[in-house]
Design a protein around this motif. Structure first.
Motif, PDB file in Angstrom:
ATOM      1  N   ASN A 171     -17.821  -6.793  18.327  1.00 24.11           N
ATOM      2  CA  ASN A 171     -17.832  -7.121  18.693  1.00 24.11           C
ATOM      3  C   ASN A 171     -19.225  -6.729  19.725  1.00 24.11           C
ATOM      4  O   ASN A 171     -19.453  -5.374  19.448  1.00 24.11           O
ATOM      5  N   ASN A 172     -19.834  -7.766  20.317  1.00 29.98           N
ATOM      6  CA  ASN A 172     -21.201  -7.001  20.414  1.00 29.98           C
ATOM      7  C   ASN A 172     -21.621  -6.574  22.185  1.00 29.98           C
ATOM      8  O   ASN A 172     -21.445  -7.579  23.127  1.00 29.98           O
ATOM      9  N   LEU A 173     -21.331  -5.787  22.906  1.00 29.54           N
ATOM     10  CA  LEU A 173     -21.456  -5.183  23.909  1.00 29.54           C
ATOM     11  C   LEU A 173     -22.846  -5.048  25.028  1.00 29.54           C
ATOM     12  O   LEU A 173     -22.529  -5.646  25.767  1.00 29.54           O
ATOM     13  N   ARG A 174     -23.154  -5.159  24.500  1.00 28.35           N
ATOM     14  CA  ARG A 174     -25.084  -5.582  24.817  1.00 28.35           C
ATOM     15  C   ARG A 174     -24.989  -7.471  25.129  1.00 28.35           C
ATOM     16  O   ARG A 174     -25.104  -7.022  26.391  1.00 28.35           O
ATOM     17  N   TYR A 175     -24.897  -8.033  24.419  1.00 23.27           N
ATOM     18  CA  TYR A 175     -24.591  -9.323  24.257  1.00 23.27           C
ATOM     19  C   TYR A 175     -23.231  -9.967  25.007  1.00 23.27           C
ATOM     20  O   TYR A 175     -23.160 -11.149  24.951  1.00 23.27           O
ATOM     21  N   GLN A 176     -22.075  -9.580  25.316  1.00 25.36           N
ATOM     22  CA  GLN A 176     -20.884  -9.754  25.458  1.00 25.36           C
ATOM     23  C   GLN A 176     -20.575 -10.526  25.025  1.00 25.36           C
ATOM     24  O   GLN A 176     -20.221 -11.736  25.325  1.00 25.36           O
ATOM     25  N   TYR A 177     -20.044 -10.543  23.778  1.00 23.97           N
ATOM     26  CA  TYR A 177     -19.752 -11.605  23.152  1.00 23.97           C
ATOM     27  C   TYR A 177     -18.346 -10.703  21.409  1.00 23.97           C
ATOM     28  O   TYR A 177     -18.892 -10.084  21.497  1.00 23.97           O
ATOM     29  N   ARG A 178     -17.856 -11.739  21.709  1.00 19.08           N
ATOM     30  CA  ARG A 178     -17.152 -11.316  19.831  1.00 19.08           C
ATOM     31  C   ARG A 178     -17.166 -12.529  18.940  1.00 19.08           C
ATOM     32  O   ARG A 178     -16.522 -13.568  19.334  1.00 19.08           O
ATOM     33  N   LEU A 179     -17.192 -12.237  17.888  1.00 17.69           N
ATOM     34  CA  LEU A 179     -17.499 -12.794  16.487  1.00 17.69           C
ATOM     35  C   LEU A 179     -16.565 -12.273  15.518  1.00 17.69           C
ATOM     36  O   LEU A 179     -15.955 -11.294  15.099  1.00 17.69           O
ATOM     37  N   SER A 180     -15.580 -13.638  15.269  1.00 14.30           N
ATOM     38  CA  SER A 180     -14.247 -13.226  13.986  1.00 14.30           C
ATOM     39  C   SER A 180     -14.825 -14.045  12.907  1.00 14.30           C
ATOM     40  O   SER A 180     -15.479 -15.132  13.262  1.00 14.30           O
ATOM     41  N   ILE A 181     -14.857 -13.021  11.591  1.00 17.88           N
ATOM     42  CA  ILE A 181     -15.783 -14.140  10.623  1.00 17.88           C
ATOM     43  C   ILE A 181     -14.215 -13.221   9.836  1.00 17.88           C
ATOM     44  O   ILE A 181     -13.878 -12.990   9.462  1.00 17.88           O
ATOM     45  N   GLN A 182     -13.435 -14.994   9.362  1.00 17.21           N
ATOM     46  CA  GLN A 182     -12.757 -14.762   8.082  1.00 17.21           C
ATOM     47  C   GLN A 182     -13.648 -15.825   6.825  1.00 17.21           C
ATOM     48  O   GLN A 182     -13.946 -16.720   6.675  1.00 17.21           O
ATOM     49  N   SER A 183     -13.565 -14.791   5.793  1.00 17.09           N
ATOM     50  CA  SER A 183     -14.225 -14.808   4.588  1.00 17.09           C
ATOM     51  C   SER A 183     -13.267 -15.469   3.772  1.00 17.09           C
ATOM     52  O   SER A 183     -12.241 -13.955   3.262  1.00 17.09           O
ATOM     53  N   VAL A 184     -13.845 -15.844   2.654  1.00 19.57           N
ATOM     54  CA  VAL A 184     -12.415 -16.399   1.123  1.00 19.57           C
ATOM     55  C   VAL A 184     -14.033 -16.830  -0.094  1.00 19.57           C
ATOM     56  O   VAL A 184     -14.340 -17.270   0.040  1.00 19.57           O
ATOM     57  N   ALA A 185     -13.497 -15.874  -0.770  1.00 18.20           N
ATOM     58  CA  ALA A 185     -14.520 -16.206  -1.992  1.00 18.20           C
ATOM     59  C   ALA A 185     -14.657 -17.572  -2.512  1.00 18.20           C
ATOM     60  O   ALA A 185     -13.507 -17.963  -2.656  1.00 18.20           O
ATOM     61  N   SER A 186     -15.272 -18.193  -2.806  1.00 20.83           N
ATOM     62  CA  SER A 186     -15.836 -19.525  -3.061  1.00 20.83           C
ATOM     63  C   SER A 186     -15.468 -19.085  -4.632  1.00 20.83           C
ATOM     64  O   SER A 186     -16.009 -18.501  -5.703  1.00 20.83           O
ATOM     65  N   GLU A 187     -15.010 -20.010  -5.763  1.00 22.45           N
ATOM     66  CA  GLU A 187     -15.124 -20.824  -6.771  1.00 22.45           C
ATOM     67  C   GLU A 187     -15.548 -20.629  -7.312  1.00 22.45           C
ATOM     68  O   GLU A 187     -16.553 -21.556  -7.150  1.00 22.45           O
ATOM     69  N   PRO A 188     -15.587 -20.279  -8.831  1.00 19.78           N
ATOM     70  CA  PRO A 188     -17.065 -19.989  -9.912  1.00 19.78           C
ATOM     71  C   PRO A 188     -17.485 -21.935 -10.030  1.00 19.78           C
ATOM     72  O   PRO A 188     -16.808 -22.626 -10.256  1.00 19.78           O
TER      73      PRO A 188
END
Length: 188
Positions: A171-188
């Motif tokens: 949550n960036n209060l200065r730039y007024q945005y919300r970034l959600s990141i959903q990560s999954v480890a890549s397969e080798p």
């Protein structure tokens, strides 16, 4: 046809939101961005992730898929929209190079994307050592806070540790945005 072109242009504008440099009212402020360019080695571990990013700003939601790889010597990021590459970054700790789709706005800056990645993923002590005067970062459990003087500028919440596993919400209060990141480890 016009509607599909407009939809494509809206999708290509997503990395501008990720770069967070489109807010012209803030670009005149001193230290509008931190200028972080930390060594990939400071992450302390090699990671390979598939990510789904969602940016919420001004009532609008944009989404993008990305592949991120970091090891001690480099960082690689590729952003995809409808399966097509729209943005890529390569950073070796000294030099940052990028490629963008020709339709991306000029405000999309590789430096800003790198900075947001590093604020979310790199250890707080590495970030603290690189912050300009007046800035500080603080970790408390699964929350990271970024301050300028005593004013909170951003919060980053993690679903678990390590930081890159699961979900991250910035949550960036200065730039007024919300970034959600959903990560999954890549397969080798």
């Amino acid at each position: 046809m016009y509607a599909s072109i407009r939809r494509w242009l809206r999708l290509l504008a997503l990395p501008a939101l990720l770069a967070l440099s489109a807010c012209t009212s803030l670009t005149s402020q001193p230290n509008a961005r931190l200028g972080l360019q930390l060594s990939p080695a400071l992450l302390g571990q090699a990671i390979s992730l598939q990510q789904h990013l969602k940016v919420e700003r001004n009532g609008r939601i944009d989404e993008l898929d990305a592949a991120l790889e970091v090891d001690a010597e480099h960082l690689e990021l590729v952003g995809l929209a409808f399966g097509q590459r729209v943005l890529s970054l390569h950073y070796d700790g000294n030099n940052l190079s990028s490629w963008r789709h020709v339709m991306l706005p000029a405000q999309v800056r590789a430096e800003d994307v790198l900075e947001d990645l590093q604020l979310c993923l790199w250890p707080a002590d590495a970030i603290s050592a690189a912050l300009p005067a007046g800035w500080r970062v603080q970790d408390q459990g699964l929350r990271r806070s970024l301050y300028f003087s005593d004013t909170i500028v951003a919060t980053i919440d993690y679903s678990g540790m390590p930081r890159w596993s699961g979900s991250i919400i910035l949550n960036n209060l200065r730039y007024q945005y919300r970034l959600s990141i959903q990560s999954v480890a890549s397969e080798p």
